[in-house]
Design a protein around this motif. Structure first.
Motif, mmCIF file in Angstrom:
data_model
loop_
_atom_site.group_PDB
_atom_site.id
_atom_site.type_symbol
_atom_site.label_atom_id
_atom_site.label_comp_id
_atom_site.label_asym_id
_atom_site.label_seq_id
_atom_site.Cartn_x
_atom_site.Cartn_y
_atom_site.Cartn_z
ATOM 1 N N HIS A 1 -11.385 11.023 -18.404
ATOM 2 C CA HIS A 1 -10.701 11.487 -17.191
ATOM 3 C C HIS A 1 -11.247 10.787 -15.952
ATOM 4 N N GLU A 2 -12.566 10.632 -15.853
ATOM 5 C CA GLU A 2 -13.161 9.974 -14.687
ATOM 6 C C GLU A 2 -12.761 8.507 -14.625
ATOM 7 N N GLN A 3 -12.771 7.852 -15.774
ATOM 8 C CA GLN A 3 -12.407 6.431 -15.805
ATOM 9 C C GLN A 3 -10.933 6.238 -15.446
ATOM 10 N N THR A 4 -10.063 7.114 -15.953
ATOM 11 C CA THR A 4 -8.633 7.014 -15.647
ATOM 12 C C THR A 4 -8.366 7.233 -14.165
ATOM 13 N N ALA A 5 -9.042 8.221 -13.571
ATOM 14 C CA ALA A 5 -8.854 8.487 -12.146
ATOM 15 C C ALA A 5 -9.271 7.295 -11.307
ATOM 16 N N SER A 6 -10.358 6.631 -11.698
ATOM 17 C CA SER A 6 -10.812 5.453 -10.958
ATOM 18 C C SER A 6 -9.807 4.310 -11.064
ATOM 19 N N GLN A 7 -9.215 4.140 -12.256
ATOM 20 C CA GLN A 7 -8.241 3.063 -12.440
ATOM 21 C C GLN A 7 -6.959 3.320 -11.658
ATOM 22 N N ILE A 8 -6.516 4.593 -11.628
ATOM 23 C CA ILE A 8 -5.306 4.933 -10.870
ATOM 24 C C ILE A 8 -5.523 4.691 -9.386
ATOM 25 N N GLU A 9 -6.704 5.042 -8.886
ATOM 26 C CA GLU A 9 -6.991 4.823 -7.470
ATOM 27 C C GLU A 9 -6.985 3.339 -7.131
ATOM 28 N N GLU A 10 -7.477 2.534 -8.053
ATOM 29 C CA GLU A 10 -7.492 1.088 -7.810
ATOM 30 C C GLU A 10 -6.079 0.511 -7.832
ATOM 31 N N MET A 11 -5.217 1.038 -8.693
ATOM 32 C CA MET A 11 -3.849 0.518 -8.806
ATOM 33 C C MET A 11 -2.949 1.005 -7.677
ATOM 34 N N GLN A 12 -3.299 2.133 -7.046
ATOM 35 C CA GLN A 12 -2.490 2.668 -5.955
ATOM 36 C C GLN A 12 -3.345 2.799 -4.705
ATOM 37 N N PRO A 13 -3.470 1.730 -3.898
ATOM 38 C CA PRO A 13 -4.302 1.793 -2.690
ATOM 39 C C PRO A 13 -3.750 2.806 -1.697
ATOM 40 N N THR A 14 -4.632 3.331 -0.902
ATOM 41 C CA THR A 14 -4.233 4.344 0.069
ATOM 42 C C THR A 14 -3.422 3.727 1.190
ATOM 43 N N LYS A 15 -2.720 4.608 1.936
ATOM 44 C CA LYS A 15 -1.880 4.145 3.052
ATOM 45 C C LYS A 15 -2.713 3.467 4.123
ATOM 46 N N ALA A 16 -3.903 3.989 4.331
ATOM 47 C CA ALA A 16 -4.768 3.401 5.367
ATOM 48 C C ALA A 16 -5.172 1.988 4.987
ATOM 49 N N ARG A 17 -5.468 1.812 3.678
ATOM 50 C CA ARG A 17 -5.867 0.474 3.245
ATOM 51 C C ARG A 17 -4.700 -0.499 3.344
ATOM 52 N N SER A 18 -3.502 -0.029 2.980
ATOM 53 C CA SER A 18 -2.323 -0.900 3.072
ATOM 54 C C SER A 18 -2.043 -1.290 4.517
ATOM 55 N N SER A 19 -2.188 -0.335 5.425
ATOM 56 C CA SER A 19 -1.949 -0.622 6.837
ATOM 57 C C SER A 19 -2.950 -1.631 7.355
ATOM 58 N N GLN A 20 -4.216 -1.487 6.921
ATOM 59 C CA GLN A 20 -5.237 -2.417 7.395
ATOM 60 C C GLN A 20 -4.987 -3.818 6.852
ATOM 61 N N GLN A 21 -4.548 -3.884 5.565
ATOM 62 C CA GLN A 21 -4.248 -5.198 5.005
ATOM 63 C C GLN A 21 -3.095 -5.860 5.770
ATOM 64 N N ARG A 22 -2.102 -5.076 6.169
ATOM 65 C CA ARG A 22 -0.976 -5.622 6.928
ATOM 66 C C ARG A 22 -1.447 -6.158 8.276
ATOM 67 N N ILE A 23 -2.348 -5.415 8.952
ATOM 68 C CA ILE A 23 -2.876 -5.871 10.246
ATOM 69 C C ILE A 23 -3.645 -7.174 10.086
ATOM 70 N N ASP A 24 -4.447 -7.270 9.001
ATOM 71 C CA ASP A 24 -5.223 -8.493 8.783
ATOM 72 C C ASP A 24 -4.311 -9.681 8.516
ATOM 73 N N ARG A 25 -3.202 -9.418 7.774
ATOM 74 C CA ARG A 25 -2.270 -10.523 7.513
ATOM 75 C C ARG A 25 -1.619 -11.010 8.808
ATOM 76 N N ILE A 26 -1.246 -10.073 9.706
ATOM 77 C CA ILE A 26 -0.635 -10.470 10.986
ATOM 78 C C ILE A 26 -1.630 -11.263 11.811
ATOM 79 N N GLY A 27 -2.879 -10.819 11.831
ATOM 80 C CA GLY A 27 -3.902 -11.529 12.601
ATOM 81 C C GLY A 27 -4.139 -12.929 12.069
ATOM 82 N N ALA A 28 -4.141 -13.034 10.732
ATOM 83 C CA ALA A 28 -4.353 -14.359 10.127
ATOM 84 C C ALA A 28 -3.188 -15.290 10.440
ATOM 85 N N ALA A 29 -1.953 -14.758 10.440
ATOM 86 C CA ALA A 29 -0.778 -15.593 10.732
ATOM 87 C C ALA A 29 -0.785 -16.081 12.159
ATOM 88 N N GLN A 30 -1.355 -15.281 13.070
ATOM 89 C CA GLN A 30 -1.383 -15.682 14.478
ATOM 90 C C GLN A 30 -2.616 -16.500 14.814
#
Length: 537
Positions: A167-196
């Motif tokens: 159960h612990e291993q499965t929960a860790s794998q699911i979290e890795e496969m589904q990043p949080t909204k905050a992480r996705s937003s930060q990745q989007r900001i970094d991509r915009i900064g890199a493009a500019q």
């Protein structure tokens, strides 16, 4: 010497904590040290000396006082360790070890949690260790995992561990496969900064107002903030100014939690009441509108800390006692200028500062001072006076069945710690000595009240068997209620020490003779007419 290259084991402390647990850890360290340092190849006498040296002066003193059987070699390392083990292990606190076992919290990673459980279980002397470890894991597992474990009717410790690990291993794998909204937003900001071509975009942003100093500046370097390194004049912490201070009011710290240091004040209610409709009022406090609950049963006023500035609060010795007798120490106390928004009148009100999750209350005295409520004293009974004279409930005469054999019982012992209190209670003027022979001698019973006072009772069980009683029917609640059909006013009367108000004639008074460490006494209360009183319990 070779052993000088290795750190010596800790000293064996025989007077601190759980000796048995400390010895098990120390012995394991000692065995590792002897093997690693090469001391295990030395003579047995040298190994024994090394062990005692590492154990410390307390262990050496204990070892020197031990008795040895014929044939036991006191210079053998095994003998030294076994003797110290025999001294320490009987002092194992099994109850404490089991308490610690059942209070280990469920934690991640799971393997570390299981290892801690197994190590603690070794010290608990469980008869079915594996089953108890399994039960502990199931009891404290998360709800969804607990449901999964309880479905297995043949659950073993091995299955339990494998299920939790999966159960612990499965929960860790699911979290890795589904990043949080905050992480996705930060990745989007970094991509915009890199493009500019701006590199780390978030560090180059600017703000309208800094939350630490209140000014405008770049955020690429925190040292550019004027508040960096400065101390706040309100909370004395660094890196922000008083205008941006968010520190909450700290609770008043006290060194002693004894009841004597507090002045208890009662409150009818403290906390949110859900959807229950209550009477409230609004006052202006510190330029803010604050809604207070009206509590006519409260001795003090309370206000949440969010409505008070830190510099307005001072320590307090007052403790709040709620209707359910639970107690709470407030954050402090303060006196504030409040304004009634309807009348524009100003008032100075003293408040107890409480946490934000509690309610703001106005007590009885303040409600009267603000003219929010009034009492019409002529509409209810405000004062009841009582007659303190004893013997006002009539006179009784005890009749004894003469066929019953009188009993003369021996004196009961009184604990030494209570002797002074008993003597003081017997000298209250309710009892008088008996200096003549009596047929009946009863025993005394001492009962300690909840407040620490004593109640002196006569134990009249033999006398009760011989007493002749006047039998009559007692009314029940069902007999009385129909008579209250049109009643509108109710009252309750309580006669303090009611039995003392019943007169006894002289002959009946001698039947109550009881034997005490201070001699024979009978229940007697002097009255103006010279009669006596009895208190049978």
């Amino acid at each position: 010497m070779a052993e000088a290259n290795f750190r010596l084991p800790n000293i064996l402390r025989l007077n601190d904590g759980n000796i048995a647990e400390q010895f098990k850890k120390w012995r394991r360290q000692m065995e590792i040290y002897l093997e690693a340092s090469g001391a295990s190849t030395k003579s047995t006498k040298a190994q024994a000396a090394i062990i005692l040296h590492c154990a410390g002066s307390d262990a050496i003193e204990v070892f020197d006082q031990m008795d040895f059987l014929e044939g036991e070699d006191r210079d053998s390392p095994d003998t030294v360790l076994n003797k110290l083990e025999k001294y320490c292990l009987p002092r194992n606190n099994e109850v404490l070890q089991r308490y610690r076992f059942w209070n280990i919290p469920y934690d991640h990673p799971f393997d570390k949690f299981v290892t801690e459980l197994k190590a603690q279980a070794e010290q608990c002397n469980f008869e079915e260790k594996d089953k108890l470890i399994r039960d502990k894991i199931v009891f404290c597992a998360p709800k969804h995992l607990k449901e999964k474990l309880l479905k297995d009717t043949e659950l073993s410790l091995k299955k339990t561990i494998e299920t939790c690990q999966a159960h612990e291993q499965t929960a860790s794998q699911i979290e890795e496969m589904q990043p949080t909204k905050a992480r996705s937003s930060q990745q989007r900001i970094d991509r915009i900064g890199a493009a500019q071509g701006t590199g780390n975009f978030k560090n180059k942003r600017t703000a309208n107002e800094c939350r630490y100093c209140g000014l405008k500046h770049d955020f690429d370097d925190k040292k550019k903030c004027p508040a960096w390194g400065k101390s706040c004049s309100r909370c004395k912490l660094k890196n922000h100014f008083k205008a941006k201070c968010r520190s909450k009011i700290n609770a008043v710290q006290v060194d002693d939690d004894s009841d004597e240091q507090y002045d208890d004040k009662w409150l009818l209610a403290m906390g949110n009441s859900g959807n229950t409709k209550q009477s409230t009022c609004v006052l202006n406090v510190n330029d803010n509108k604050v809604r207070f609950k009206i509590d006519t049963a409260a001795d003090v006023n309370t206000i949440c800390q969010q409505h008070v500035r830190r510099d307005q609060v001072v320590p307090t010795k007052t403790r709040l006692v709620m209707w359910n007798k639970s107690k709470m120490v407030p954050k402090g106390e303060t006196t504030l200028d409040v304004i009634n928004p309807k009348t524009k009148s100003h008032h100075k009100v003293k408040f107890m500062v409480v946490k934000n999750e509690f309610s703001c209350l106005l007590g009885l005295k303040t409600l009267q001072d603000l003219n929010f409520i009034t009492f019409n004293d002529d509409k209810y009974v405000a004062n009841v006076t009582a007659n303190d004279n004893l013997g006002d409930l009539g006179e009784a005469r005890l009749k004894v069945d003469t066929t019953k054999q009188p009993r003369r019982l021996p004196c009961r012992k009184v604990p030494f710690a209570l002797q002074d209190k008993v003597k003081s209670e017997l000298n209250r003027g309710i009892l008088c000595p008996v200096d003549e022979p009596t047929e009946w001698v009863n025993q005394m019973a001492v009962v300690e009240k909840a407040n620490g006072d004593l109640r002196i009772c006569i134990d009249p069980r033999p006398l009760n068997d011989a007493l002749m009683r006047e039998h009559h029917k007692l009314l029940t609640l069902d007999d009385v209620l129909p008579k209250f059909q049109n009643a509108k006013v109710f009252t309750k009367l309580d006669v303090k020490e009611a039995f003392w108000h019943i007169k006894l004639d002289r002959k009946s008074s001698f039947l109550t003779t009881m034997i005490t460490p201070m001699g024979r006494l009978r229940w007697f209360v002097p009255q103006k007419n010279g009669s006596s009183l009895l208190a049978l319990v």
